[in-house]
Design a protein around this motif. Structure first.
Motif, mmCIF file in Angstrom:
data_model
loop_
_atom_site.group_PDB
_atom_site.id
_atom_site.type_symbol
_atom_site.label_atom_id
_atom_site.label_comp_id
_atom_site.label_asym_id
_atom_site.label_seq_id
_atom_site.Cartn_x
_atom_site.Cartn_y
_atom_site.Cartn_z
ATOM 1 N N GLY A 232 87.945 30.868 4.663
ATOM 2 C CA GLY A 232 87.141 31.970 5.191
ATOM 3 C C GLY A 232 85.676 31.594 5.274
ATOM 4 O O GLY A 232 85.211 30.663 4.604
ATOM 5 N N ILE A 233 84.949 32.348 6.139
ATOM 6 C CA ILE A 233 83.499 32.157 6.286
ATOM 7 C C ILE A 233 82.836 33.493 5.992
ATOM 8 O O ILE A 233 83.277 34.526 6.506
ATOM 9 N N CYS A 234 81.780 33.457 5.185
ATOM 10 C CA CYS A 234 80.970 34.671 4.987
ATOM 11 C C CYS A 234 79.575 34.406 5.542
ATOM 12 O O CYS A 234 78.912 33.461 5.097
ATOM 13 N N ILE A 235 79.137 35.211 6.495
ATOM 14 C CA ILE A 235 77.778 35.044 7.034
ATOM 15 C C ILE A 235 76.845 35.964 6.249
ATOM 16 O O ILE A 235 76.987 37.189 6.280
ATOM 17 N N MET A 236 75.909 35.339 5.531
ATOM 18 C CA MET A 236 75.049 36.092 4.613
ATOM 19 C C MET A 236 73.628 36.264 5.136
ATOM 20 O O MET A 236 72.892 37.126 4.683
ATOM 21 N N THR A 237 73.210 35.379 6.057
ATOM 22 C CA THR A 237 71.849 35.454 6.614
ATOM 23 C C THR A 237 71.968 35.325 8.123
ATOM 24 O O THR A 237 72.810 34.563 8.613
ATOM 25 N N GLU A 238 71.103 36.040 8.851
ATOM 26 C CA GLU A 238 71.243 36.100 10.309
ATOM 27 C C GLU A 238 70.527 34.942 11.025
ATOM 28 O O GLU A 238 69.919 35.130 12.084
ATOM 29 N N TRP A 239 70.555 33.740 10.443
ATOM 30 C CA TRP A 239 69.932 32.585 11.110
ATOM 31 C C TRP A 239 70.484 32.462 12.522
ATOM 32 O O TRP A 239 71.700 32.566 12.741
ATOM 33 N N ASP A 240 69.589 32.192 13.501
ATOM 34 C CA ASP A 240 70.009 32.117 14.903
ATOM 35 C C ASP A 240 71.122 31.094 15.105
ATOM 36 O O ASP A 240 72.011 31.284 15.944
ATOM 37 N N GLU A 241 71.069 29.984 14.352
ATOM 38 C CA GLU A 241 72.059 28.923 14.601
ATOM 39 C C GLU A 241 73.494 29.407 14.340
ATOM 40 O O GLU A 241 74.434 28.846 14.891
ATOM 41 N N ALA B 279 92.466 31.967 9.809
ATOM 42 C CA ALA B 279 91.042 31.712 9.603
ATOM 43 C C ALA B 279 90.283 33.042 9.632
ATOM 44 O O ALA B 279 90.400 33.799 10.596
ATOM 45 N N PHE B 280 89.525 33.294 8.577
ATOM 46 C CA PHE B 280 88.814 34.584 8.443
ATOM 47 C C PHE B 280 87.304 34.397 8.623
ATOM 48 O O PHE B 280 86.735 33.420 8.129
ATOM 49 N N ILE B 281 86.675 35.368 9.285
ATOM 50 C CA ILE B 281 85.202 35.419 9.299
ATOM 51 C C ILE B 281 84.777 36.801 8.822
ATOM 52 O O ILE B 281 85.259 37.817 9.351
#
Ligand SMILES: NC(=O)c1ccc[n+]([C@@H]2O[C@H](COP(=O)([O-])OP(=O)(O)OC[C@H]3O[C@@H](n4cnc5c(N)ncnc54)[C@H](O)[C@@H]3O)[C@@H](O)[C@H]2O)c1
Ligand SMILES: O=c1ccn([C@@H]2O[C@H](COP(=O)(O)OP(=O)(O)O[C@H]3O[C@H](CO)[C@@H](O)[C@H](O)[C@H]3O)[C@@H](O)[C@H]2O)c(=O)[nH]1
Length: 480
Positions: A415-424, A441-443
């Motif tokens: 899984g992926i956890c997006i914690m900060t809104e970095w443009d990349e 696959a989890f996001i």
């Protein structure tokens, strides 16, 4: 030549003084700090903080009318105006622990100013302090004085990290509070003259001391309250099929509400919001106003709830356990365009996942491994003390690895956890990402930066805060 000295070369002292030096070439500005490594960094090519545009400003005036020094006493003694921009952490022990502001650093700065001064000075509160602090500081200064006049002003700072230079160049307002005496008004006038070099007069607001001190706490409480309000709505959106972005847009177009600060997220972080609201809560309690205190406390409670809700979503979606599973953490800073991790929601989310025995692979373009390891080991509130008083970083944490590339973090992850809104993170090659992951696959998008539909087409199971739930997640047990 007017001389300004600022005690505290941190996120506020450094950028604020650099901009004053740039805009007021005839004023000499010296920023002093007890932390020698910090001062060395300010004098080097690698400034101690990452802030867009800061390098440019510092390069233009450093060595001309902007100086960084550890010789605190000398520069304080020589200054006409002394700004105090030191840490004001949440107390961890004793009376008011967990809520009240710890004024140790402020008090020691005030005592030092009183001891070393040989001429009259304006002393400016730049740190965020409890309302009525100026009264205590005045007592320390006047009690020690040797015929010297100290006039105290409150000049709270409203810059936000990541946009500090833009905020300082074009502030919504500059707030100056002072005593309603002739000396107080004269001091207000002197400080106003500094800002008037570049800030239009109608944006320089002058108030009494207590209004200025309280306005800073109130501004942060209102801003954080908006985020907790929209985050509370995000939970209801997930339960009902509404989309929080559509709700935010719909309410934000009402000019009485306004569109800013309505982005649902995994929770607010940063060095100020939680600390300042806790401080406000404590002040309300001390003034016999428990209902008011409880009202603001709720803003923090909803923020904590939002972070835990996110962790619960991750664990429950992945068959109710993340034990031994690799989870990629994308972003660790509390927001984009800063390397600052103070109170970042990533800390609580990572700790929650580690508590369920996940293996974390963390990537942030601006945060070092040492900082991440230190944050994950640190006790609550320990971060807000001068560097030499903070605990050392632990040697290792077997469940955590820190890497310097998003794809490396993601490889073989469940899984992926997006914690900060970095443009990349918006522009990753998500097909490549999907191909390199375990399946399913989890996001889990804590910042609503990914295109949910596109990712679902690729095959991901996607959770995005406050968005209609993936059919996979709908079948999972309720987690709220
Ligand atoms: N970070 C922000 O975005 C922000 C914005 C507005 C207001 N504030 C407030 O400004 C204050 C400073 O915040 P910051 O983020 O710059 O903190 P910081 O930790 O980055 O900087 C504070 C600095 O003060 C130094 N210091 C402490 N005691 C000292 C002493 N006695 N003599 C000399 N130096 C001393 C420390 O070594 C440190 O470098 C806090 O009250 C904070 O709430 C912060
Ligand atoms: O709609 C939004 C806006 C912000 N955030 C989060 O809120 C936190 C704080 O963001 P922001 O306010 O932009 O950054 P700070 O640098 O913490 O600045 C705040 O705190 C400073 C310190 O007191 C003040 O000077 C600023 O005016 C005030 O905005 C971050 O985690 C953001 O990701 C959201 O979740 N949703």
């Amino acid at each position: 030549m007017v001389k300004i000295c600022c005690i505290g070369a941190g996120y506020v002292g450094g950028p604020t003084m650099a901009v004053i030096a740039l805009k007021c070439p005839e004023i000499e500005v010296v920023v002093v700090d007890i932390a020698a490594p910090r001062i060395n960094a300010w004098n080097s090519d690698h400034l101690p903080i990452y802030e867009p545009g800061l390098d440019d400003v510092v390069k233009q005036c450093r060595g001309k009318n902007l100086f960084f020094s550890t010789d605190v006493e000398k520069h304080v003694a020589e200054a006409d105006i002394v700004f105090v921009s030191v840490n004001t952490p949440t107390k961890t022990q004793g009376l008011g622990a967990g809520k009240a502001a710890d004024l140790t650093y402020w008090e020691s700065a005030a005592r030092m100013i009183a001891d070393v001064s040989k001429s009259d000075k304006i002393v400016v509160e730049k740190s965020t302090v409890p309302v009525k602090t100026a009264e205590a500081i005045e007592r320390i200064l006047t009690h020690n004085r040797k015929g010297i006049n100290f006039t105290i002003l409150s000049n709270p700072e409203f810059l936000a990290e990541g946009t500090a230079i833009a905020d300082l160049f074009k502030p919504d307002r500059v707030l100056i509070g002072g005593r309603e005496t002739p000396e107080g008004q004269k001091a207000i006038h002197s400080l106003k003259n500094v800002y008037a070099h570049w800030v239009p007069e109608d944006r320089i607001l002058c108030t009494n001391l207590w209004s200025a001190e309280l306005s800073k706490l109130a501004a942060n409480a209102f801003l954080a309250q908006r985020i907790s309000s929209v985050n509370a709505m995000s939970a209801l959106c997930e339960a009902t099929g509404a989309d929080v972005s559509q709700v935010s847009h719909s309410i934000g177009t009402d000019s009485r509400i306004g569109p800013k600060f309505l982005n649902a997220s995994v929770g607010f972080g940063g060095s100020c919001f939680q600390k300042d609201i806790l401080n406000l809560v404590y002040i309300c309690e001390c003034n016999g106003l428990p209902e008011v205190a409880n009202y603001w406390k709720q803003v923090i409670k909803v923020n904590d709830y939002q972070k835990m809700r996110f962790v619960n979503r991750v664990v429950s979606s992945m068959f109710n356990t993340v034990s031994g599973k690799k989870i990629a953490i994308l972003g660790f800073a509390f927001k984009k365009d800063t390397g600052d991790t103070r109170e970042t929601p990533a800390i609580d989310v990572c700790k929650g996942l580690l508590g369920d025995k996940a293996k974390l692979s963390i990537y942030d373009p601006q945060v070092t491994e040492d900082q991440i390891m230190r944050d994950l080991a640190m006790k609550k509130f320990d971060w807000d003390h001068p560097a030499h008083l903070q605990p050392l970083s632990p040697t290792s944490n077997k469940q955590v690895s820190v890497v310097w590339d998003a794809y490396e973090a993601i490889k073989d992850a469940h899984g992926i956890c997006i914690m900060t809104e970095w443009d990349e993170f918006k522009n990753l090659d998500y097909q490549k990402v999907y191909d390199s992951m375990q399946k399913p696959a989890f996001i889990f998008d804590g910042r609503n930066v990914v295109n949910v539909n596109k990712l679902r087409e690729i095959g991901f199971i996607v959770y995005s805060i406050g968005k209609p739930l993936d059919s996979w997640l709908k079948d999972m047990p309720a987690v709220a």
